[in-house]
Write a protein that holds these residues in place. Structure first.
Motif, mmCIF file in Angstrom:
data_model
loop_
_atom_site.group_PDB
_atom_site.id
_atom_site.type_symbol
_atom_site.label_atom_id
_atom_site.label_comp_id
_atom_site.label_asym_id
_atom_site.label_seq_id
_atom_site.Cartn_x
_atom_site.Cartn_y
_atom_site.Cartn_z
ATOM 1 N N ALA A 65 0.657 -1.241 -0.013
ATOM 2 C CA ALA A 65 -0.688 0.090 -0.039
ATOM 3 C C ALA A 65 0.999 0.953 0.015
ATOM 4 O O ALA A 65 0.623 2.297 -0.545
ATOM 5 N N TYR A 66 1.904 1.096 0.641
ATOM 6 C CA TYR A 66 2.843 2.268 0.753
ATOM 7 C C TYR A 66 3.512 2.326 -0.651
ATOM 8 O O TYR A 66 3.495 3.664 -1.387
ATOM 9 N N SER A 67 4.028 1.283 -0.963
ATOM 10 C CA SER A 67 4.947 1.915 -2.229
ATOM 11 C C SER A 67 4.203 2.012 -3.607
ATOM 12 O O SER A 67 4.744 2.784 -3.975
ATOM 13 N N PHE A 68 3.322 1.174 -3.255
ATOM 14 C CA PHE A 68 2.443 1.453 -4.528
ATOM 15 C C PHE A 68 2.208 2.934 -5.309
ATOM 16 O O PHE A 68 1.234 3.529 -6.266
ATOM 17 N N ALA A 69 1.873 3.389 -4.005
ATOM 18 C CA ALA A 69 1.273 5.481 -4.022
ATOM 19 C C ALA A 69 2.713 5.558 -4.712
ATOM 20 O O ALA A 69 2.446 6.629 -4.814
#
Length: 474
Positions: A105-109
């Motif tokens: 969720a963090y890295s894809f953002a």
């Protein structure tokens, strides 16, 4: 999982805390805190100064060594914030609260995806790729546009393409050694155990495992004389046969970073046909550009541990002012005036130990390769010359050859891959170890690593006994 049970580590709240789940996994909580800090910055709940202070504390977390993440240097953007909130809502909707889900969720953002470049943005990016230390006024004059347009382009490039101004640093100028270890795990050895051991080793800068194989690499940074180097090398030798099936330890002697935006027309990348001549030794290689290459020159007189810390700040943000660096240092417990910082920056520049560059993504270079190339000196120079023709590359030059990271368009990936693999058939090239779809990973900041070193008027030092990597991996 009831998100109402969540209790933040830090004393602030955001409008989105209802999307932050309560988790028991410390690693998952690390990414959630990074997310909260970023959202708080976007909402104006905390200042950038406060975010930097929190980021210093987050560095103490074991997960930081595995995946260095600093929320204080992420670009504040409504678009990125919206992506992050959307991802958090997806986690909540499907009750996905595992480490992998939260980390994704963090890295894809913040993953830089391909986005069209406006013609003016491409011109600005091209200018700063060739002149990374230039000012906005320099760019405006060269491109015949107003400085305000340059500023808007830079902001757009930061948000849409992850534009970052930075420096490569010759750490040997401060008496600090850089090593990169390529390894293959022995049968029965678990990657998770090796990763945890490397993360606990206080001199590990970065860790990366290849997908679908037992091959990986780690980089290290520490100060000291040859006795310290010998202690470190000896500890790695003790790991061969027990933890590692095979290893190659590269000692850095130089570095190069190049970008060839001339191959890009705003829609697609051309293949540099001259690159094929790397295999034809009757064709001389392109001259190595001294403005894109930095050779390690060994210790320089007059440089102090404080100069190293300031150089580390410039590596994080190549455009940071003396005043901003002063403020960052104060958060680290170092009290320096802005004029003193400015004097240190001038001194570092005069020593010629920094190589400026700009980093960016999302322009169609969707395929990443890393090649470990063990070769003789003549082939190292030859490959380095031809690597300047690549769309985007970074070379870590070592006593054994080089490690070369390249970013290329997917339409040409097979051609690039075959070309570099075929180098192994040449006399003087001992082997080429390819690692596919792995970009140049992030690393722990240099000033974070220096917390484990001893500073004195004579520079940095460490006790040889603490450089025993085998103690962490047995």
């Amino acid at each position: 999982m009831d998100s109402d049970d969540y209790h933040p580590i830090y004393d602030f709240t955001t409008p989105y805390d209802h999307l932050i789940p309560a988790v028991d996994d410390p690693a998952a909580q690390f990414y959630l805190e990074v997310i909260r800090v970023y959202l708080a910055m976007c909402e104006g709940v905390i200042s950038v100064r406060k975010a930097v202070e929190i980021a210093q504390r987050l560095r103490e977390h074991p997960e930081f060594a595995k995946h260095p993440v600093d929320p204080s240097i992420l670009p504040v953007s409504a678009t990125l914030k919206a992506k992050l909130i959307e991802n958090l809502e997806t986690l909540q909707r499907y009750n996905l609260y595992t480490l992998d889900a939260i980390k994704s969720a963090y890295s894809f953002a913040f993953m830089v995806t391909d986005a069209p470049l406006r013609p003016v943005d491409l011109r600005v990016l091209q200018f700063f790729s060739e002149n990374p230390e230039a000012t906005n006024y320099d760019a405006a004059e060269a491109l015949n546009i107003v400085p305000r347009t340059v500023g808007r382009s830079i902001q757009s490039l930061r948000e849409r393409h992850g534009l970052r101004f930075s420096y490569l640093i010759d750490t040997t100028a401060f008496g600090i050694h850089s090593f990169m270890l390529f390894f293959k795990l022995s049968d029965g050895v678990r990657w998770s155990d090796v990763e945890s051991g490397l993360a606990d080793f206080p001199f590990t800068r970065s860790i990366l495992r290849t997908t679908m194989s037992e091959t990986g690499y780690a980089s290290f940074l520490f100060p000291g004389n040859e006795n310290r180097v010998h202690a470190f090398e000896s500890s790695i030798n003790r790991l061969v046969g027990r933890v590692f099936e095979q290893v190659t330890l590269h000692s850095q002697i130089g570095m190069a970073r190049t970008t060839a935006l001339s191959l890009y027309d705003g829609n697609r990348w051309a293949f540099p046909e001259q690159l094929e001549s790397v295999l034809d030794t009757s064709v001389p290689p392109p001259r190595i550009d001294s403005n894109r290459t930095l050779w390690c020159g060994g210790p320089k007189r007059g440089l102090s541990p404080l100069d190293f810390v300031i150089a580390s700040q410039l590596r994080i943000d190549g455009r940071a002012s003396a005043r901003k660096i002063r403020d960052n240092l104060r958060l680290m417990g170092i009290d320096m005036s802005a004029p003193s910082v400015a004097y240190s920056i001038r001194k570092i520049r005069e020593r010629g130990i920094m190589l400026p560059f700009v980093a960016f993504g999302g322009v169609g270079l969707s395929t990443n390769f890393c090649f470990e190339i063990v070769c003789d000196e003549s082939w190292k120079q030859r490959i380095l010359g031809f690597s300047q023709l690549l769309p985007s590359s970074f070379a870590y030059l070592s006593d054994h050859g080089m490690i070369l990271w390249i970013d290329v368009p997917s339409m040409h990936q097979v051609r690039y891959y075959k070309l570099f693999r075929s180098l192994e058939n040449e006399n003087g090239v001992h082997f080429v170890q390819p690692i596919m779809t792995v970009g140049l990973s992030g690393s722990r900041p240099m000033d974070d690593l220096s917390r484990h070193w001893n500073a004195s008027d004579r520079g940095w030092s460490v006790d040889p006994s603490v450089l025993d990597l085998s103690r962490y991996l047995y």
